[in-house]
Design an enzyme around this catalytic site. Structure first.
Site, PDB file in Angstrom:
ATOM      1  NE  ARG A 179      53.749  10.794-100.159  1.00 47.14           N
ATOM      2  CZ  ARG A 179      54.272   9.988 -99.229  1.00 47.14           C
ATOM      3  NH1 ARG A 179      55.572   9.690 -99.269  1.00 47.14           N
ATOM      4  NH2 ARG A 179      53.537   9.466 -98.270  1.00 47.14           N
ATOM      5  CD  GLN A 223      55.341   3.703 -95.116  1.00 43.22           C
ATOM      6  OE1 GLN A 223      54.950   2.578 -94.814  1.00 43.22           O
ATOM      7  NE2 GLN A 223      56.566   4.116 -94.876  1.00 43.22           N
ATOM      8  CG  ASP A 239      60.097   8.956 -89.994  1.00 44.57           C
ATOM      9  OD1 ASP A 239      59.813   7.818 -89.573  1.00 44.57           O
ATOM     10  OD2 ASP A 239      59.816   9.337 -91.147  1.00 44.57           O
ATOM     11  CE  LYS A 241      56.997   4.149 -88.694  1.00 47.28           C
ATOM     12  NZ  LYS A 241      56.594   4.508 -90.039  1.00 47.28           N
ATOM     13  NE  ARG A 249      63.132   4.306 -86.280  1.00 44.95           N
ATOM     14  CZ  ARG A 249      62.752   4.911 -87.409  1.00 44.95           C
ATOM     15  NH1 ARG A 249      61.664   5.657 -87.433  1.00 44.95           N
ATOM     16  NH2 ARG A 249      63.468   4.779 -88.510  1.00 44.95           N
TER      17      ARG A 249
HETATM   18  C1  S3P Z   1      56.304   7.831 -94.730  1.00 49.37           C
HETATM   19  C2  S3P Z   1      55.365   7.716 -93.746  1.00 49.37           C
HETATM   20  C3  S3P Z   1      55.688   7.342 -92.379  1.00 49.37           C
HETATM   21  C4  S3P Z   1      57.192   7.444 -92.097  1.00 49.37           C
HETATM   22  C5  S3P Z   1      58.046   6.911 -93.216  1.00 49.37           C
HETATM   23  C6  S3P Z   1      57.726   7.624 -94.507  1.00 49.37           C
HETATM   24  C7  S3P Z   1      55.835   8.211 -96.074  1.00 49.37           C
HETATM   25  O1  S3P Z   1      55.239   6.040 -92.174  1.00 49.37           O
HETATM   26  O2  S3P Z   1      57.528   6.806 -90.899  1.00 49.37           O
HETATM   27  O3  S3P Z   1      59.426   7.078 -92.932  1.00 49.37           O
HETATM   28  O4  S3P Z   1      56.657   8.588 -96.917  1.00 49.37           O
HETATM   29  O5  S3P Z   1      54.617   8.149 -96.300  1.00 49.37           O
HETATM   30  P1  S3P Z   1      53.687   5.722 -91.846  1.00 49.37           P
HETATM   31  O6  S3P Z   1      53.121   4.970 -92.989  1.00 49.37           O
HETATM   32  O7  S3P Z   1      53.728   4.913 -90.621  1.00 49.37           O
HETATM   33  O8  S3P Z   1      52.968   7.010 -91.708  1.00 49.37           O
END
Ligand code: S3P
Length: 430
Positions: A19, A161, A312, A339, A343
């Site tokens: 970000r 995300q 995570d 993921k 997992r």
């Molecule tokens: C992340 C959000 C998570 C996480 C990933 C990083 C992010 O995924 O598992 O490692 O930086 O926004 P999701 O989009 O499933 O929330």
């Protein structure tokens, strides 16, 4: 005998690093980023931003990004290679969607199996032209434009995300965008926007649901960003110290964001001796030191409503569960299938291989903990190229004197290139 002892500063947070780079690229000038995580995933984002015409240089330990303003990306001359990084692919896709450019996104074998329609359906509704492989996957072609329709989005799946991608797209659109999350997810984007003085409205709709309203286009003034250290990386050493007798460690500068440290509440409920001391706020994120000492853990039930906050950390929590008295039940893990590896499968297969009683039913895992497993022979651990599986089993391996052979440790550099170095620093013998 080995124990974990001493104090270290963990590397920068992966989510915040992605970000920081992207928001810096959208600023109207020079932004210096310190403590940026230099992992494979983050470097993918960095290199793609360069492809999009953003000048980025490293000076001593800091990265300097010369932002080009919102809507300032140039037509790339090459495909955008996201490697293993889901965050890069989704966030950059959102960011480029409101620029009048065409981009091709590709990724490695694992990323090419992960769903992209979870984001593209929203962007297509707004007017972006997107072609996916087999309707869901990379390689993907997107043609964005500045006239996408700003609109209300109701998030069907909890995903930080996807939420962030929609926010990044909205920053360059004229008009109101509203994003409704039925289940809250990590909020680094909102915190960074507040720090960067990007105006938005966040409303709490009920205990677990919020709406975010933006009114673009925005001009983002350049402001230096300091990245807090990664709690998900700290989690490996926290569990290591809890399960290895006589351990006592301090981890410094860790982001204490509530949407990220739910695993600490779980470990405390399991009987973990963990103390947190807030020290300061950096670039909108509270940080502090975490002290952990060896503890006798017991099993707990982790309900599905916590899953977006533990997404995570389930792999390393499953290692803690393997050493706890009684059963640990983890419920509602469906998102774990999407993921870096499936997992649910990689946790169940590998723990069972070591000799633990693991029962997997649909999207739930039940682990019976025991400290009594002694290994006479080596056991091969299959990481499926998943960095968090590799690090979790490296921690378990400390109890089994390297009897676990981890098939591929190179994937660790995806999120934590200094993992081995830091582990060595914390390792002591008595
Ligand atoms: C992340 C959000 C998570 C996480 C990933 C990083 C992010 O995924 O598992 O490692 O930086 O926004 P999701 O989009 O499933 O929330």
């Amino acid at each position: 005998m080995l124990k974990l002892k001493g104090s270290i500063k963990i590397s920068g947070d992966k989510s915040i690093s992605h970000r920081a780079l992207i928001f810096a690229s959208l600023s109207t000038g020079r932004v210096t980023i310190s403590n940026l995580l230099e992992s494979d995933d983050v470097l993918r984002t960095l290199n793609i931003l360069k492809e999009l015409g953003i000048k980025i240089i490293k000076k001593e330990n800091k990265w300097i990004v010369f932002g080009n303003g919102t809507g300032g990306y140039f037509q790339p001359s090459q495909v955008l290679n996201c490697g293993n990084s889901g965050t890069t692919s989704r966030l950059i896709m959102g960011a480029v969607s409101s620029n009048p450019i065409s981009c091709t996104f590709i990724g490695d074998k694992s990323l090419s199996k992960r769903s992209m329609s979870r984001l593209s359906t929203y962007l297509e509704r707004m007017g972006a032209e997107i072609t996916l492989t087999n309707k869901d996957f990379l390689p993907l072609y997107i043609t964005g434009n500045t006239n996408l329709l700003p609109m209300e989005h109701i998030m069907q799946k909890a995903s930080a995300q996807v939420k962030t991608a929609l926010i990044l797209s909205a920053l360059n659109l004229r008009g109101k965008t509203k994003i409704i999350e039925k289940k809250n997810t990590r909020d680094h984007t909102e915190r960074l926007m507040k720090y960067l003085k990007i105006k938005y409205k966040k409303k709490i709709l009920n205990t677990n649901s919020t709406s975010i309203e933006l009114n673009g286009p925005y001009e983002i003034k350049p402001k230096n960003i300091s990245v807090a250290s990664d709690p998900s990386s700290a989690a490996f050493f926290i569990v290591g110290a809890l399960i290895i007798p006589k351990s006592n460690i301090t981890l410094k500068n860790i982001a204490l964001n509530k949407t990220r440290i739910a695993f600490i509440d779980v470990l405390k409920k399991m009987g973990g001796k963990i103390r947190i001391k807030k020290t300061k706020t950096i670039s909108g994120e509270e940080v502090g030191d975490i002290k952990v000492s060896y503890s006798l853990l017991h099993g707990v039930k982790i309900e599905s409503k916590y899953s977006p906050y533990l997404i995570d950390e389930y792999p390393i929590l499953s290692i803690a569960a393997s050493q706890a008295r009684g059963f640990t039940i983890m419920e509602g893990l469906s998102e774990l299938r999407h993921k870096e590896s499936d997992r649910i499968k990689s946790i169940t297969i590998n723990l069972s291989k070591v000799g633990f009683n693991v029962i997997q039913k649909k999207d739930n895992i039940k682990i019976e903990g025991t400290k009594r497993i002694e290994l006479k022979y080596q056991k091969k651990i299959k990481t499926y190229g998943d960095h968090r599986i590799a690090m979790s089993f490296s921690i378990l391996n400390l109890l089994y004197k390297d009897k676990l052979i981890i098939d591929d440790e190179s994937c660790i550099s995806i999120s934590y290139p200094d993992f081995k170095k830091h582990l060595k620093k914390l390792s002591a013998f008595y």
